[in-house]
Scaffold this active site. Structure first.
Site, PDB file in Angstrom:
ATOM      1  N   GLY A  19      -2.851 -24.275 -44.190  1.00 43.47           N
ATOM      2  CA  GLY A  19      -4.285 -24.516 -44.261  1.00 43.47           C
ATOM      3  C   GLY A  19      -4.700 -24.669 -45.696  1.00 43.47           C
ATOM      4  O   GLY A  19      -3.962 -24.312 -46.622  1.00 43.47           O
ATOM      5  N   ASP A 248      -8.214 -32.563 -36.306  1.00 48.80           N
ATOM      6  CA  ASP A 248      -7.741 -33.041 -37.600  1.00 48.80           C
ATOM      7  C   ASP A 248      -7.320 -34.507 -37.562  1.00 48.80           C
ATOM      8  O   ASP A 248      -7.525 -35.246 -38.537  1.00 48.80           O
ATOM      9  CB  ASP A 248      -6.628 -32.157 -38.157  1.00 48.80           C
ATOM     10  CG  ASP A 248      -5.478 -31.908 -37.191  1.00 48.80           C
ATOM     11  OD1 ASP A 248      -5.408 -32.558 -36.135  1.00 48.80           O
ATOM     12  OD2 ASP A 248      -4.641 -31.035 -37.506  1.00 48.80           O
ATOM     13  N   THR A 249      -6.792 -34.952 -36.430  1.00 49.27           N
ATOM     14  CA  THR A 249      -6.427 -36.362 -36.347  1.00 49.27           C
ATOM     15  C   THR A 249      -7.658 -37.257 -36.340  1.00 49.27           C
ATOM     16  O   THR A 249      -7.649 -38.353 -36.909  1.00 49.27           O
ATOM     17  CB  THR A 249      -5.575 -36.638 -35.097  1.00 49.27           C
ATOM     18  OG1 THR A 249      -4.454 -35.760 -35.096  1.00 49.27           O
ATOM     19  CG2 THR A 249      -5.084 -38.073 -35.067  1.00 49.27           C
ATOM     20  N   THR A 270       2.986 -32.561 -38.965  1.00 52.11           N
ATOM     21  CA  THR A 270       3.865 -31.901 -38.003  1.00 52.11           C
ATOM     22  C   THR A 270       4.045 -32.778 -36.771  1.00 52.11           C
ATOM     23  O   THR A 270       5.140 -32.897 -36.217  1.00 52.11           O
ATOM     24  CB  THR A 270       3.269 -30.541 -37.596  1.00 52.11           C
ATOM     25  OG1 THR A 270       3.108 -29.737 -38.766  1.00 52.11           O
ATOM     26  CG2 THR A 270       4.151 -29.837 -36.597  1.00 52.11           C
ATOM     27  N   GLY A 422       1.001 -36.345 -44.745  1.00 54.64           N
ATOM     28  CA  GLY A 422       2.188 -36.004 -45.517  1.00 54.64           C
ATOM     29  C   GLY A 422       3.323 -36.998 -45.369  1.00 54.64           C
ATOM     30  O   GLY A 422       4.071 -37.258 -46.309  1.00 54.64           O
TER      31      GLY A 422
END
Length: 490
Positions: A19, A248-249, A270, A422
């Site tokens: 986070g 979050d997406t 992830t 990421g």
């Protein structure tokens, strides 16, 4: 221009492995982010938080996350006391249960084994085709509806008077106001894609009717920071808590600077969320059988996508090797070094299916990858770099294949694929995705989720219709990977 719009905002961005709390602001026509605090996150045994819990049960340490969030916000207000708003995004599907203003137990982890056991029970009443027709979601055993089926007979669900998804729970801690932001609501399976509201029949069956809060759209103000928290954090002025695209997406896609309506995207962390942006859901039998999902985004857009495995296979492999190193006293394994070695290796002849259920749970990932290669008719990787190359190649093939399939359901061929998060830092992953898809891959930004969070807050405070993607394009450097080899995905 209002004081609020000129002021910075704080973004709380909670991922499945880490986070962060960041300050975001608009300066000289560009978005600027400043990391204030980063902290680890991940599954913990429920038995470490609750006595007499099943040995295999998994949870999140939500109380520690709340401590870390407050610490990050304290650092942010110490540096910028003029912060005007706070926004929260997180992973999807997991929830807290409340009764009389108190949380009941822990927030269970979506990888908890109880969820898979609940699948056949729910499907005695609603089969997968019917569920898809209602909620438009890809079948995943950790969807909230299966979690609730697993919990339906538990006393805490019966005792609860409210269910809040993780970002809504954090908003409630910040403001004392219980609302549910609709992009994240669309991941639960409880939101009816045809009506845009809660599915009353499903909610009744699962025992959450009357416990689901009012829906709120991205950009709406949830409330203001509670006075005691404002004092603790050092906030001198009234601070709004704004509902962002809290899945979050959804935040990441909102800030993905797509080249146009014929672009596909991969939000790679992830998980790898691979899809396209559409104006309406695709609820056909073919879409359901192909494993696609319809989740909601900004401006009532539909994120038509497939949840596929992302960097979890890499991080779990590195974690496994480093646990071994700790026991033997050897140096830790560096993913960066292995990626350099992997890039020099030939393309593996046999790949794995990253979506195979054998890869869902953590633990022993290198062994499970090797076993999958052998089961597919290949030879087990003999070095760590070979295993990493198998994973990278398999992810690239998955991304390219699913991006093309998503676009086909949308009625077009993609002109480019945009990778954010990421995974956009992985040169080999981006290049191989471009090679296999035979279209350019545009990479960046890395902090796309936090950017989307900040953008929705700034637009809400300004009261204007800012072009979010143009702002991102003007604020970050993007890298383009042109296809180098004419290869077939077949």
């Amino acid at each position: 221009m209002s004081r609020e719009f000129q002021s910075p905002v704080a973004a709380i961005d909670l991922g499945a492995t880490s986070g962060r709390v960041m300050i975001g602001e608009l300066a000289d026509g560009k978005l600027k982010l400043q990391l204030m605090h980063r902290f680890a996150n991940g599954p913990v045994p429920l038995s470490s938080l609750e006595d007499s819990a099943p040995a295999e049960a998994l949870s999140w340490d939500i109380d520690d996350l709340w401590v870390q969030i407050r610490h990050g916000l304290s650092l942010a207000f110490a540096q910028r006391p003029d912060i005007a708003a706070i926004g929260v995004d997180s992973w999807a599907v997991d929830y807290a249960l409340l009764a009389d203003g108190q949380r009941l137990g822990q927030v269970r982890h979506y990888r908890d084994p109880r969820n898979e056991r609940a699948v056949p029970e729910l499907e005695k009443h609603f089969d997968r085709a019917e569920l898809f027709d209602r909620n438009g979601l890809q079948f995943l055993p950790f969807n909230t509806v299966y979690q609730l089926e697993a919990e339906r007979a538990q006393s805490r669900l019966r005792d609860a008077d409210a269910l809040l998804l993780v970002p809504d729970y954090i908003n409630w801690l910040l403001t004392g106001v219980a609302r549910c932001e609709w992009t994240n609501a669309s991941t639960t399976g409880l939101l009816n894609q045809r009506t845009g509201g809660w599915d009353e029949q499903l909610a009744s069956h699962l025992g959450v009717d009357g416990k689901l809060p009012e829906l709120i759209r991205p950009g709406q103000v949830v409330g203001t920071l509670l006075p005691h928290l404002a004092a603790e954090l050092g906030a001198e002025l009234e601070v709004k808590v704004v509902a962002v695209a809290s899945h979050d997406t959804a935040s990441a896609v909102a800030a993905t600077p797509l080249a146009g309506p014929r672009s596909a995207y991969v939000s790679c962390g992830t998980w790898g969320l691979v899809g396209v942006e559409l104006n309406a859901p695709v609820l056909s039998r073919e879409a359901q059988q192909a494993g696609f999902t319809n989740e909601l985004g900004l401006e009532q857009s539909v994120r038509f996508l497939k949840n596929v495995t992302g960097t979890f296979l890499l991080s779990e492999s590195i974690r496994h090797w480093n646990e071994q190193s700790a026991q033997s006293g050897e140096p830790e394994t560096s993913l960066e070094e292995l990626l350099v070695q992997a890039q020099a290796l030939p393309v593996p002849e046999v790949l794995i299916n990253p979506q195979d259920e054998r890869f869902l749970a953590p633990g022993r990932m290198p062994q499970r990858v090797s076993e999958a290669v052998v089961a597919a008719g290949g030879v087990a990787p003999s070095t760590r770099a070979e295993l990493i190359r198998v994973i990278i190649e398999s992810l690239a093939s998955s991304f390219a294949t699913q991006a093309m399939a998503a676009a086909a359901f949308g009625g077009f061929e993609p002109e480019s694929i945009h990778i954010v998060g990421g995974g956009s830092q992985g040169n080999l992953l981006c290049q191989r995705t471009a090679d296999l898809a035979r279209v350019p891959v545009v990479a960046g930004p890395v902090e796309c989720t936090a950017l989307g969070n900040v953008l929705v807050q700034l637009r809400s405070l300004s009261g204007s219709q800012m072009n979010l993607r143009e702002l991102v394009r003007a604020s970050v450097e993007l890298e383009i990977y042109e296809p180098e080899k004419a290869e077939s995905l077949a």
